[in-house]
Scaffold this active site. Sequence first.
Site, short mmCIF file in Angstrom:
data_model
loop_
_atom_site.label_atom_id
_atom_site.label_comp_id
_atom_site.label_asym_id
_atom_site.label_seq_id
_atom_site.Cartn_x
_atom_site.Cartn_y
_atom_site.Cartn_z
N TYR A 1 0.84 -1.21 0.00
CA TYR A 1 0.00 0.00 0.00
C TYR A 1 0.88 1.25 0.00
O TYR A 1 0.71 2.15 -0.83
CB TYR A 1 -0.94 -0.02 1.21
CG TYR A 1 -1.69 1.28 1.38
CD1 TYR A 1 -2.54 1.74 0.39
CD2 TYR A 1 -1.54 2.06 2.53
CE1 TYR A 1 -3.21 2.95 0.53
CE2 TYR A 1 -2.20 3.27 2.67
CZ TYR A 1 -3.04 3.70 1.67
OH TYR A 1 -3.69 4.90 1.80
N ARG B 1 -0.13 -7.17 14.89
CA ARG B 1 -0.51 -7.35 13.49
C ARG B 1 0.73 -7.07 12.64
O ARG B 1 1.37 -6.02 12.83
CB ARG B 1 -1.62 -6.36 13.15
CG ARG B 1 -2.21 -6.48 11.77
CD ARG B 1 -3.42 -5.58 11.58
NE ARG B 1 -3.09 -4.16 11.56
CZ ARG B 1 -3.96 -3.19 11.29
NH1 ARG B 1 -5.23 -3.50 11.05
NH2 ARG B 1 -3.60 -1.93 11.30
#
Length: 335
Positions: A146, A287
């Site tokens: 991203y 994460r």
Amino acid sequence: MTGSGGASVMVSGGAGYIGSHAVKGLLGRGYNVLTYDSLAEGHRQAVLGGDFFQGELASREQLDQAMSTFRPKIVMHFAAHCYVGESVEDPGKYYRNNVSNTLNLLEACRDNGVEGVIFSSTAAVFGNPVSLPIEETHPQAPINPYGETKLIGERMLRDFETAYGLKHTVLRYFNAAGADPEGQLGEDHDPETHLLPLVLKTALGKRDSVQVFGTDYDTRDGSCLRDYVHVTDLAEAHIMALQRLLDGGASDSFNLGNSLGTSVLEVIQTAERITGKKIKHQLCDRRPGDPAVLVADSAKMEKSLGWKPKYQDIEAILTTAWDWMAAHPDGYNKR
Ligand code: UFG
């Protein structure tokens, strides 16, 4: 801020979360607005006025049709995929949309007399911070596709200016959050992965619990710190950047945040106070790809354009998000 002299602005992704708030702000200032959106992820109901063209960024034909009719002076380019985790699992989707489709849009801008582009970039172009708060001069070393695709977008803009004189302003958001304080617009993603809406959906009883990704970071309570910035403040920043380009300002890049780090656990505690509900949460592993701390230095935007966020603390931001979510528990489609 003063009006616009009716300049025409095309907004790609104007039916999306941040784009729709920008469209509202533009309409309120008297700009002529064309929202260009595929509605793959955006909501037609979120476009509060102006012209609307349902089109794909992948289609040069549709872009040319929209631009040759509307003749925008400036394009605000919001349309993009924006999930870090998904970009790691499905990088092609991100390179296709955020790079190829952005290239298509820029070529259409070049060929249709557009003077400048205001580009939605992200803190993710910086990767793991080597200094905090993050200034515009911080090294750009993304750690996920991203961030890579948005950095390529920034570089394409630089090169299009050199080659064709197409001007740009890059606005790098930190964590966009909150909702229109007048209650007309809010955040409605499917699936939702962002922390604030997930926390509030849990308060609303739409989810059983929220996961806290990582409790062993080197932060004051072990959870990640992020710089949450209100979506209406981001919309205002776009309008200021637009006016600056129209007034002949040079191409430039700005970081947009509150320069304040709020932890995941603090978000949950504040949401409990605002909603009056207990928010069940599970302490989980980190994460992958999450830096411990991301906080913007927005001094350049303040000095150059006088931008100062109106919503400076998480309580004010969460309150607007909660008001919208409580009134639209199922988002736009089931009011
Ligand atoms: N988080 C949780 N549980 C969740 C979701 C998030 O603990 O269920 C945590 C994350 O680990 C992170 C924080 O909450 O520490 C915020 O996470 P978000 O997913 O809401 O937002 P990100 O910081 O991952 O992403 C945001 C923007 C991206 C941008 C990125 C810059 O959404 O577009 O900041 O790093 F790229």
